[in-house]
Scaffold this active site. Structure first.
Site, PDB file in Angstrom:
ATOM      1  N   LYS A 127      41.621  40.925  49.722  1.00  0.00           N
ATOM      2  CA  LYS A 127      42.042  41.652  50.913  1.00  0.00           C
ATOM      3  C   LYS A 127      41.870  43.153  50.674  1.00  0.00           C
ATOM      4  O   LYS A 127      42.038  43.631  49.553  1.00  0.00           O
ATOM      5  CB  LYS A 127      43.501  41.345  51.233  1.00  0.00           C
ATOM      6  CG  LYS A 127      43.745  39.894  51.628  1.00  0.00           C
ATOM      7  CD  LYS A 127      45.206  39.646  51.956  1.00  0.00           C
ATOM      8  CE  LYS A 127      45.433  38.189  52.344  1.00  0.00           C
ATOM      9  NZ  LYS A 127      46.869  37.903  52.639  1.00  0.00           N
TER      10      LYS A 127
ATOM     11  N   HIS B 235      28.351  22.572  49.238  1.00  0.00           N
ATOM     12  CA  HIS B 235      28.120  21.136  49.381  1.00  0.00           C
ATOM     13  C   HIS B 235      28.610  20.686  50.755  1.00  0.00           C
ATOM     14  O   HIS B 235      29.663  21.118  51.230  1.00  0.00           O
ATOM     15  CB  HIS B 235      28.852  20.357  48.296  1.00  0.00           C
ATOM     16  CG  HIS B 235      28.213  20.463  46.953  1.00  0.00           C
ATOM     17  ND1 HIS B 235      27.116  19.711  46.590  1.00  0.00           N
ATOM     18  CD2 HIS B 235      28.503  21.238  45.888  1.00  0.00           C
ATOM     19  CE1 HIS B 235      26.767  20.013  45.353  1.00  0.00           C
ATOM     20  NE2 HIS B 235      27.593  20.943  44.902  1.00  0.00           N
TER      21      HIS B 235
ATOM     22  N   GLY C 273      34.821  42.336  36.832  1.00  0.00           N
ATOM     23  CA  GLY C 273      34.612  41.108  36.079  1.00  0.00           C
ATOM     24  C   GLY C 273      35.348  39.921  36.667  1.00  0.00           C
ATOM     25  O   GLY C 273      36.404  40.043  37.291  1.00  0.00           O
TER      26      GLY C 273
ATOM     27  N   ASN D 182      25.988  42.299  34.652  1.00  0.00           N
ATOM     28  CA  ASN D 182      26.494  42.179  33.290  1.00  0.00           C
ATOM     29  C   ASN D 182      26.608  40.721  32.813  1.00  0.00           C
ATOM     30  O   ASN D 182      26.373  39.784  33.564  1.00  0.00           O
ATOM     31  CB  ASN D 182      27.821  42.914  33.169  1.00  0.00           C
ATOM     32  CG  ASN D 182      27.613  44.397  32.905  1.00  0.00           C
ATOM     33  OD1 ASN D 182      27.211  44.798  31.819  1.00  0.00           O
ATOM     34  ND2 ASN D 182      27.881  45.220  33.913  1.00  0.00           N
TER      35      ASN D 182
ATOM     36  N   ALA E 203      38.749  43.171  39.735  1.00  0.00           N
ATOM     37  CA  ALA E 203      38.502  42.089  38.782  1.00  0.00           C
ATOM     38  C   ALA E 203      39.306  40.839  39.131  1.00  0.00           C
ATOM     39  O   ALA E 203      40.475  40.920  39.511  1.00  0.00           O
ATOM     40  CB  ALA E 203      38.841  42.556  37.375  1.00  0.00           C
TER      41      ALA E 203
END
Length: 201
Positions: free
Chosen positions: A192, A125, A154, A95, A172
């Protein structure tokens, strides 16, 4: 001469993009005219897939983008195969405004639903040398794997090295920093497992 080369390059890229769109149209794949692509030879789209508006499909070095059948990539998604592949299985959806970056492989299974603003980052990094700036020390990535029949809500972030098993739900806003076993509901920062799910797919 510099401008002539620039014009010729732009013309070649324009032709390659439209030829790519035409070839995939024959497989019932629909690609928006506003899609941006880099290194088209390393991009494979399955039949009946949908690539919506302002999607970025960028391949660098040996990176490949491989989409299965009936995959939908919604508006403003960025897929960057920086060094390894991004593979999305059949019947999966990504999405709006989600970003994937692969220095290690990103492998996503079949029937996966990925919500808006999700970040899947198979890269880190390096910062082990205290005498150099972080940006001078390079990047590494071990990869991310997401199983079949997974729903990622989301604003979830999934970090490098994580494996999410089949039949999982990630709530989310969660940040996933370690493996999630199959048939699990996981939420939080760090994510978790709070419940086991009963799927038999």
């Amino acid at each position: 001469m510099k401008y002539i080369r620039k014009i010729l390059l732009s013309g070649t890229l324009f032709f390659n993009k439209w030829f790519f769109i035409f070839l995939n149209f024959r497989n019932s794949t629909r690609i928006s005219r506003s899609v941006k692509m880099k290194n088209i030879n390393n991009i494979e789209l399955g039949e009946k897939s949908r690539i919506r508006d302002r999607v970025y499909l960028y391949s660098y070095r040996d990176g490949k983008i491989i989409l299965g059948k009936n995959v939908t990539i919604e508006d403003y998604v960025i897929l960057e195969a920086l060094n390894k592949s991004i593979e999305i299985g059949d019947n999966s959806t990504v999405n709006q405004f989600s970003i994937f970056r692969s220095w290690g492989d990103i492998k996503i299974g079949n029937g996966v639903r990925i919500g808006p603003h999700v970040q899947i980052m198979a890269m880190n990094h390096i910062f082990t040398n205290s005498d150099k700036y972080i940006y001078q020390q390079g990047i590494e990535g071990s990869g991310i794997e997401i199983g079949n029949n997974v729903w990622i809500g989301g604003n979830v972030t999934i970090l490098d090295g994580v494996k999410i098993g089949d039949n999982c739900v990630i709530g989310a806003g969660s940040i996933v920093v370690k493996n999630i076993e199959e048939n699990s509901l996981a939420v939080g920062n760090p994510a978790k497992i709070i419940k086991k799910l009963n799927f038999y797919i």
